[in-house]
Design a protein around this motif. Structure first.
Motif, PDB file in Angstrom:
ATOM      1  N   GLY A  10       6.153  -2.540   0.199  1.00  0.00           N
ATOM      2  CA  GLY A  10       5.941  -3.981   0.216  1.00  0.00           C
ATOM      3  C   GLY A  10       4.852  -4.433  -0.732  1.00  0.00           C
ATOM      4  N   ILE A  11       4.873  -5.736  -0.972  1.00  0.00           N
ATOM      5  CA  ILE A  11       3.927  -6.343  -1.925  1.00  0.00           C
ATOM      6  C   ILE A  11       2.487  -6.233  -1.430  1.00  0.00           C
ATOM      7  CG2 ILE A  11       3.241  -8.531  -2.992  1.00  0.00           C
ATOM      8  CD1 ILE A  11       5.745  -7.424  -4.192  1.00  0.00           C
ATOM      9  N   PHE A  12       2.263  -6.556  -0.150  1.00  0.00           N
ATOM     10  CA  PHE A  12       0.890  -6.547   0.365  1.00  0.00           C
ATOM     11  C   PHE A  12       0.271  -5.166   0.292  1.00  0.00           C
ATOM     12  CE2 PHE A  12      -2.021  -5.829   3.933  1.00  0.00           C
ATOM     13  CZ  PHE A  12      -3.035  -6.697   3.557  1.00  0.00           C
ATOM     14  N   LEU A  13       0.967  -4.169   0.805  1.00  0.00           N
ATOM     15  CA  LEU A  13       0.406  -2.817   0.800  1.00  0.00           C
ATOM     16  C   LEU A  13       0.300  -2.257  -0.612  1.00  0.00           C
ATOM     17  CD1 LEU A  13       1.979  -1.174   3.941  1.00  0.00           C
ATOM     18  CD2 LEU A  13      -0.350  -1.933   3.586  1.00  0.00           C
ATOM     19  N   SER A  14       1.248  -2.616  -1.467  1.00  0.00           N
ATOM     20  CA  SER A  14       1.156  -2.174  -2.861  1.00  0.00           C
ATOM     21  C   SER A  14      -0.108  -2.725  -3.509  1.00  0.00           C
ATOM     22  CB  SER A  14       2.380  -2.636  -3.658  1.00  0.00           C
ATOM     23  OG  SER A  14       3.545  -2.078  -3.153  1.00  0.00           O
ATOM     24  N   GLY A  15      -0.324  -4.034  -3.324  1.00  0.00           N
ATOM     25  CA  GLY A  15      -1.518  -4.663  -3.895  1.00  0.00           C
ATOM     26  C   GLY A  15      -2.799  -4.111  -3.310  1.00  0.00           C
ATOM     27  N   ALA A  16      -2.804  -3.942  -1.967  1.00  0.00           N
ATOM     28  CA  ALA A  16      -4.003  -3.407  -1.310  1.00  0.00           C
ATOM     29  C   ALA A  16      -4.302  -1.996  -1.780  1.00  0.00           C
ATOM     30  CB  ALA A  16      -3.827  -3.438   0.204  1.00  0.00           C
ATOM     31  N   ILE A  18      -3.490  -0.582  -4.654  1.00  0.00           N
ATOM     32  CA  ILE A  18      -3.958  -0.604  -6.043  1.00  0.00           C
ATOM     33  C   ILE A  18      -5.389  -1.126  -6.120  1.00  0.00           C
ATOM     34  CG2 ILE A  18      -3.606  -1.710  -8.283  1.00  0.00           C
ATOM     35  CD1 ILE A  18      -0.555  -1.500  -7.652  1.00  0.00           C
ATOM     36  N   VAL A  19      -5.661  -2.226  -5.414  1.00  0.00           N
ATOM     37  CA  VAL A  19      -7.009  -2.821  -5.462  1.00  0.00           C
ATOM     38  C   VAL A  19      -8.054  -1.866  -4.890  1.00  0.00           C
ATOM     39  CG1 VAL A  19      -8.450  -4.650  -4.488  1.00  0.00           C
ATOM     40  CG2 VAL A  19      -6.250  -5.216  -5.507  1.00  0.00           C
ATOM     41  N   PHE A  20      -7.770  -1.288  -3.732  1.00  0.00           N
ATOM     42  CA  PHE A  20      -8.766  -0.402  -3.127  1.00  0.00           C
ATOM     43  C   PHE A  20      -8.939   0.896  -3.910  1.00  0.00           C
ATOM     44  CE2 PHE A  20      -8.161  -3.003   0.777  1.00  0.00           C
ATOM     45  CZ  PHE A  20      -9.479  -3.403   0.901  1.00  0.00           C
ATOM     46  N   ASN A  21      -7.890   1.361  -4.551  1.00  0.00           N
ATOM     47  CA  ASN A  21      -8.050   2.532  -5.418  1.00  0.00           C
ATOM     48  C   ASN A  21      -8.874   2.201  -6.659  1.00  0.00           C
ATOM     49  OD1 ASN A  21      -6.867   4.752  -4.088  1.00  0.00           O
ATOM     50  ND2 ASN A  21      -4.848   3.893  -4.485  1.00  0.00           N
ATOM     51  N   ALA A  66     -21.067   5.814   0.122  1.00  0.00           N
ATOM     52  CA  ALA A  66     -20.547   5.084   1.275  1.00  0.00           C
ATOM     53  C   ALA A  66     -19.455   4.107   0.838  1.00  0.00           C
ATOM     54  CB  ALA A  66     -21.673   4.341   1.974  1.00  0.00           C
ATOM     55  N   GLY A  67     -19.623   3.505  -0.326  1.00  0.00           N
ATOM     56  CA  GLY A  67     -18.590   2.618  -0.858  1.00  0.00           C
ATOM     57  C   GLY A  67     -17.295   3.355  -1.140  1.00  0.00           C
ATOM     58  N   GLN A  68     -17.415   4.581  -1.648  1.00  0.00           N
ATOM     59  CA  GLN A  68     -16.227   5.400  -1.872  1.00  0.00           C
ATOM     60  C   GLN A  68     -15.511   5.672  -0.549  1.00  0.00           C
ATOM     61  OE1 GLN A  68     -18.023   8.792  -3.873  1.00  0.00           O
ATOM     62  NE2 GLN A  68     -16.839   8.329  -5.704  1.00  0.00           N
ATOM     63  N   GLY A  69     -16.266   6.048   0.447  1.00  0.00           N
ATOM     64  CA  GLY A  69     -15.679   6.337   1.749  1.00  0.00           C
ATOM     65  C   GLY A  69     -15.026   5.118   2.375  1.00  0.00           C
ATOM     66  N   LYS A  70     -15.697   3.987   2.294  1.00  0.00           N
ATOM     67  CA  LYS A  70     -15.158   2.758   2.882  1.00  0.00           C
ATOM     68  C   LYS A  70     -13.886   2.312   2.175  1.00  0.00           C
ATOM     69  CE  LYS A  70     -16.528  -1.753   4.489  1.00  0.00           C
ATOM     70  NZ  LYS A  70     -16.249  -1.675   5.894  1.00  0.00           N
ATOM     71  N   SER A  71     -13.828   2.456   0.870  1.00  0.00           N
ATOM     72  CA  SER A  71     -12.611   2.054   0.157  1.00  0.00           C
ATOM     73  C   SER A  71     -11.452   2.979   0.503  1.00  0.00           C
ATOM     74  CB  SER A  71     -12.849   2.000  -1.355  1.00  0.00           C
ATOM     75  OG  SER A  71     -13.178   3.279  -1.861  1.00  0.00           O
ATOM     76  N   ASN A  72     -11.715   4.268   0.695  1.00  0.00           N
ATOM     77  CA  ASN A  72     -10.656   5.196   1.117  1.00  0.00           C
ATOM     78  C   ASN A  72     -10.173   4.868   2.530  1.00  0.00           C
ATOM     79  OD1 ASN A  72     -10.108   6.805  -1.047  1.00  0.00           O
ATOM     80  ND2 ASN A  72     -11.532   8.402  -0.482  1.00  0.00           N
ATOM     81  N   ILE A  73     -11.081   4.578   3.420  1.00  0.00           N
ATOM     82  CA  ILE A  73     -10.708   4.232   4.784  1.00  0.00           C
ATOM     83  C   ILE A  73      -9.900   2.941   4.801  1.00  0.00           C
ATOM     84  CG2 ILE A  73     -11.651   3.472   7.002  1.00  0.00           C
ATOM     85  CD1 ILE A  73     -13.896   5.546   6.555  1.00  0.00           C
TER      86      ILE A  73
END
Length: 82
Positions: A10-16, A18-21, A66-73
């Motif tokens: 889906g669009i939402f999860l695809s965007g999320a 990509i953005v979080f990666n 911590a930012g790396q961990g939070k973005s992965n979570i």
């Protein structure tokens, strides 16, 4: 192959995803640059080290980690909750 996968989730999860990666990679690059800056700081060598400067380096490096961990979570929770 990636296009097929991104269309199926889906669009939402695809965007999320990509953005979080992208955010994760930003934190990763930032921590590498910060570690290089810390390593090249000649005032940290020798017997007299400034404790506040060392704490600054440690604090920023820890915050970047911590930012790396939070973005992965965030990516994982978005995928799991879908």
């Amino acid at each position: 192959m990636y296009a097929h996968y991104l269309r199926n989730i889906g669009i939402f999860l695809s965007g999320a995803t990509i953005v979080f990666n992208m955010i994760f990679q930003g934190f990763s690059i930032g921590s590498n640059v910060w570690l290089a800056e810390w390593s090249n700081d000649m005032s940290m060598y020798g017997n007299e080290t400034d404790g506040s400067k060392q704490n600054l380096y440690l604090g920023v490096y820890g915050a970047l980690g911590a930012g790396q961990g939070k973005s992965n979570i965030s990516v994982l929770s978005a995928i799991i909750c879908s």
